[in-house]
Design a protein around this motif. Structure first.
Motif, mmCIF file in Angstrom:
data_model
loop_
_atom_site.group_PDB
_atom_site.id
_atom_site.type_symbol
_atom_site.label_atom_id
_atom_site.label_comp_id
_atom_site.label_asym_id
_atom_site.label_seq_id
_atom_site.Cartn_x
_atom_site.Cartn_y
_atom_site.Cartn_z
ATOM 1 N N ARG A 124 0.837 -1.211 0.000
ATOM 2 C CA ARG A 124 0.000 0.000 0.000
ATOM 3 C C ARG A 124 0.869 1.257 0.000
ATOM 4 N NH1 ARG A 124 -1.494 3.533 3.816
ATOM 5 N NH2 ARG A 124 -0.528 2.308 5.483
ATOM 6 N N LEU A 125 1.873 1.291 0.868
ATOM 7 C CA LEU A 125 2.723 2.474 0.969
ATOM 8 C C LEU A 125 3.580 2.658 -0.275
ATOM 9 C CD1 LEU A 125 3.811 2.139 4.702
ATOM 10 C CD2 LEU A 125 2.427 3.970 3.723
ATOM 11 N N HIS A 127 2.741 2.413 -3.247
ATOM 12 C CA HIS A 127 1.993 3.083 -4.305
ATOM 13 C C HIS A 127 1.456 4.443 -3.866
ATOM 14 C CE1 HIS A 127 1.886 -1.171 -5.648
ATOM 15 N NE2 HIS A 127 1.968 -0.624 -6.851
ATOM 16 N N GLU A 128 1.848 4.909 -2.670
ATOM 17 C CA GLU A 128 1.426 6.219 -2.204
ATOM 18 C C GLU A 128 2.539 7.230 -2.456
ATOM 19 O OE1 GLU A 128 0.012 6.294 1.759
ATOM 20 O OE2 GLU A 128 -1.752 5.045 1.339
ATOM 21 N N CYS A 130 3.948 9.406 -0.440
ATOM 22 C CA CYS A 130 4.954 9.228 0.615
ATOM 23 C C CYS A 130 5.042 7.732 0.902
ATOM 24 C CB CYS A 130 4.567 9.995 1.883
ATOM 25 S SG CYS A 130 5.804 9.869 3.185
ATOM 26 N N GLN A 131 6.122 7.103 0.485
ATOM 27 C CA GLN A 131 6.206 5.649 0.495
ATOM 28 C C GLN A 131 6.549 5.055 1.846
ATOM 29 O OE1 GLN A 131 8.849 4.457 -2.650
ATOM 30 N NE2 GLN A 131 7.456 5.104 -4.262
ATOM 31 N N SER A 133 5.910 5.392 6.348
ATOM 32 C CA SER A 133 5.083 5.934 7.428
ATOM 33 C C SER A 133 5.792 5.715 8.755
ATOM 34 C CB SER A 133 3.711 5.245 7.441
ATOM 35 O OG SER A 133 2.981 5.614 8.599
#
Length: 768
Positions: A124-125, A127-128, A130-131, A133
């Motif tokens: 999920r991250l 493809h965001e 800001c890869q 979190s």
């Protein structure tokens, strides 16, 4: 104590019970600190390393079972916090995943479920935008091979290649390093610094770690993949330097005084054909076997046996024992400091609960109206204070420099599109608000408008402005000058009027959030009453907007009147000013006036002779005074001569449409004088009106209008003002959550007190 040593014990001692209780208490404290964002010192081991350093593999080896996705590339995009607890009765890992939304809620997960969840989060991250979190994935684990440790696995650091084509990887590297550095800032964390190198002069991960912990005072250095490095050493002396690096290369002040050396066998646990180990027990045995093989290989290379000190630094089990003992010591040392912090948090939460109960008890019409009126008065007091001047609100948070003000409230831009250099305005670099900011904006308006010049005038504009009179086709250059001047002035000054209104409205609206801050600072803010506060804010903003619009309309009326009809006493100040410009009228017209009888007759007059002489010399400007012309005509005894002169003069100024330089100059001079008069009047009028009809109404009209709006709302429907139904529900929910939080803190406080007393008691028993 390590899981191996604990597993061999048949009966746990009281000391072990207190240690277990202490560890459980700290696990709960760590969760509370994450949930409440409270700076409790909850010690943990923070694992830091570059990609492919074997970071996640080492964490799995410390835990005694595999659960994560291990391999090349970025496999960890969120920190993973593992609360590990030794439990000899758990022959298989017992895992719980804490909810992201509510850490008090746990979900039992199998190892496969955990791996699927972590891989899904990484995907999920990825493809965001800001890869990565910083929000931790928190997992609680109980297992017979687990040490009593809290370990935080962080994303692997990246060392990208330079060049434009690697920009994406470079941005990713900066994001990872920023996240890891933020985690290392926690002083209570022990940093586990992983290095995959056989030369200690190459500080890869240490380069980042030492920016936060320069002396490595809370850092444990670990050299990973020892089994791959031993074959690379050709001489025993190389191995000696590697095992005991000199102080000049690796500072000896690090935790443990020297590095640890570990190897983790490759291969995954599973039932598939690609799996190497069929169970976690086999994986654990392989780790122990790998340690023995590493020790044997080192002794063969050195040609001697390893000392007890050296062997205590070899292998995962040695590292785990060291970390567990270190963490337990930190736990015990921190217990006396944790209790006062928990008591402070308990008092704060109790006070919060009392405030909520107080709010619930005042949710009736009479008390709500009283609170609304009191808030109204306090809000107006803060507004007045800001206009008069105060230093209570921090300028770094609420102040604006002139450049900030121009960006947020609009700049004063002349017709040429240029701005006045902000450095020339007094206090331009200071962060101002309230009355001081209003005064600076008005000062800038005076500077800009006061220095505005009349736009250039072209010959075409003069000819077009001459037009045709309604009763004759002659030219009237005074009218021409007026037409041009008022048009130029209107186009020039109207934008400034709108810009000033926008700027001062921005400054007034900024008073609202600053007033709210002051109310919160003094404990006078109505927390939880968002509907009422939005109504007050809306009423204030509407008042500011309507007042600014009304004031601007008044100024616009003045500008229209000043640019519609020219009054010479107003636009040129006095008759002397007008005469000064008219007297400079020159006669170097290129008309045929030099060949008619007027030139012959007036040549007898000295004044006109001088004019003619000046013309003949080709001067750009001849001094022919209108007063001299009148005197010559009056003193002439020849009526015919006077009539001829007058006719020729009218022919050159009124009947001749060929624009002579003298006529152009007189029009230009008149336009300049009229424009100057309009500018001076506009500047004084606008400043006075904005002070009287925008600033002063905030002081003398706003209180009555706000009170009227408030009372009208009270009479209409009180529920629409305070949203009583939702308030009761909201405060009720806050009360329940705060009561749970209070019980949790109370339970944890009592637990730490009990542990503290138990540890002190056992310490006295052990002390002879």
């Amino acid at each position: 104590m390590s899981g191996d040593s604990q597993d061999s014990m048949s009966e746990p001692s009281d000391w072990d019970d207190s240690q277990s209780s202490l560890y459980e208490a700290y696990n709960e404290l760590h969760g509370l600190a994450q949930e409440l964002d409270t700076p409790f010192d909850a010690p943990a081991v923070l694992v830091v390393g570059h990609q492919t350093d074997g970071k996640s593999a080492l964490v799995e080896a410390l835990m005694g079972f595999q659960f994560n996705h291990v391999g090349g590339g970025t496999k960890t995009r969120r920190p993973i916090t593992l609360h590990m607890k030794f439990n000899p009765d758990c022959h298989s890992p017992l895992c719980y995943l804490l909810s992201d939304s509510d850490p008090s809620v746990t979900q039992h997960k199998s190892l496969l479920d955990l791996q699927v969840y972590i891989e899904a989060e990484n995907m999920r991250l990825e493809h965001e935008p800001c890869q990565f979190s910083a929000k931790e994935i928190i997992i609680k684990v109980e297992y017979k091979f687990c040490p009593n440790l809290t370990i935080i696995d962080t994303p692997g650091l990246v060392a990208p290649a330079p060049g434009r084509k690697n920009r994406a990887l470079q941005a990713q590297a900066r994001a990872v390093e920023s996240l890891v550095r933020a985690k290392m800032q926690h002083k209570e964390f022990i940093i586990l610094c992983l290095e995959d190198c056989n030369d200690w002069s190459n500080a890869t991960t240490r380069r980042v770690v030492m920016q936060i912990d320069p002396e490595l005072a809370r850092t444990v250095v670990v050299s990973t993949k020892l089994d791959t490095k031993i074959p690379q050493f050709a001489r025993a002396s190389d191995v000696e330097v590697f095992l005991s690096p000199p102080v000049c290369v690796l500072d000896g002040f690090m935790l443990g005084n020297s590095p640890f050396f570990t190897s983790v066998p490759s291969g995954r646990v599973g039932s598939g054909h690609e799996s190497v180990y069929r169970s976690n027990d086999e994986f654990k045995q392989a780790i122990s076997l790998r340690e023995m093989e590493d020790v044997a290989s080192l002794e063969e290379k050195l040609g001697r046996s390893l000392s007890k000190q050296e062997r205590s630094r070899i292998g995962v089990s040695s590292l785990r024992l060291f970390l567990e003992e270190l963490l337990q010591k930190r736990y015990m040392d921190s217990v006396p400091l944790i209790i006062p912090l928990l008591e402070k948090e308990y008092r704060s939460t109790t006070r919060k609960l009392n405030e909520i109960n107080q709010e619930l008890s005042t949710l009736d019409e009479v008390k709500l109206k009283e609170k609304g009126r009191a808030f109204h008065d306090l809000f107006l007091t803060k507004l007045s204070l800001l206009l008069k001047g105060t230093v209570v609100a921090p300028p770094d948070k609420f102040g604006e420099t002139l450049q900030d003000e121009r960006v947020n409230g609009g700049a004063f831009i002349a017709t040429d599109g240029l701005q006045f250099p902000h450095k020339l305005i007094p206090n331009a670099g200071m962060r101002l608000y309230g009355g001081a900011q209003y005064h600076r904006a008005m000062a800038e308006f005076r500077f800009v408008v006061g220095g505005t010049k009349c736009p250039p005038i072209t010959r075409e504009e003069i000819v077009n402005a001459c037009g045709v009179e309604d009763i004759h086709d002659g030219t009237n250059y005074s009218r021409t000058a007026c037409v041009i001047a008022v048009a130029k002035a209107r186009d020039t000054f109207e934008p400034f009027l709108h810009q000033l209104g926008s700027r001062l409205l921005h400054i007034l609206k900024r008073l609202l959030p600053i007033s709210v801050y002051l109310l919160q600072k003094d404990g006078e803010f109505l927390s939880g009453h968002e509907v009422f506060l939005r109504r007050v804010a809306s009423a204030f903003n509407n008042f500011a907007e309507s007042t600014e619009r009304s004031c601007r309309d008044k100024c616009m009326e003045d500008l229209v009147s000043t640019t519609r009809y020219v009054s010479w006493s107003l636009h040129n100040k006095n008759r002397a000013g007008l005469r000064q410009f008219l007297d400079s009228f020159g006669g170097n017209e290129q008309s045929a006036i030099g060949g008619n009888s007027l030139q012959a007759n007036i040549s007898q007059d000295s004044s006109f002779s001088s004019v003619l002489s000046d013309k003949q010399d080709g001067k750009a400007r001849a001094d022919v005074k209108l007063s001299h012309l009148a005197s010559a005509i009056d003193s002439s005894t020849n009526m015919q001569t006077m009539e001829t002169r007058l006719a020729d003069l009218l022919d050159s100024t009124l009947w001749n449409r060929r624009l002579a330089p003298s006529s152009e100059r007189i029009v230009y001079a008149l336009v300049q004088q009229i424009f100057h008069g309009i500018r001076e009047y506009f500047l004084a009028s606008v400043e006075l009106k904005f002070n009287c009809f925008l600033l002063m109404p905030v002081v003398d009209k706003l209180p009555a209008l706000l009170r009227e709006d408030l009372e009208s709302a009270f009479e209409d429907n009180l529920d629409n003002v305070f949203d009583i139904t939702n308030l009761r529900h909201s405060f009720g929910q806050q009360k329940r959550e705060t009561e749970i939080e209070l019980k949790r803190i109370q339970r944890l406080k009592e637990k730490f007190k009990q542990i503290h007393e138990q540890l002190n008691s056992e310490k006295r028993i052990r002390t002879p």
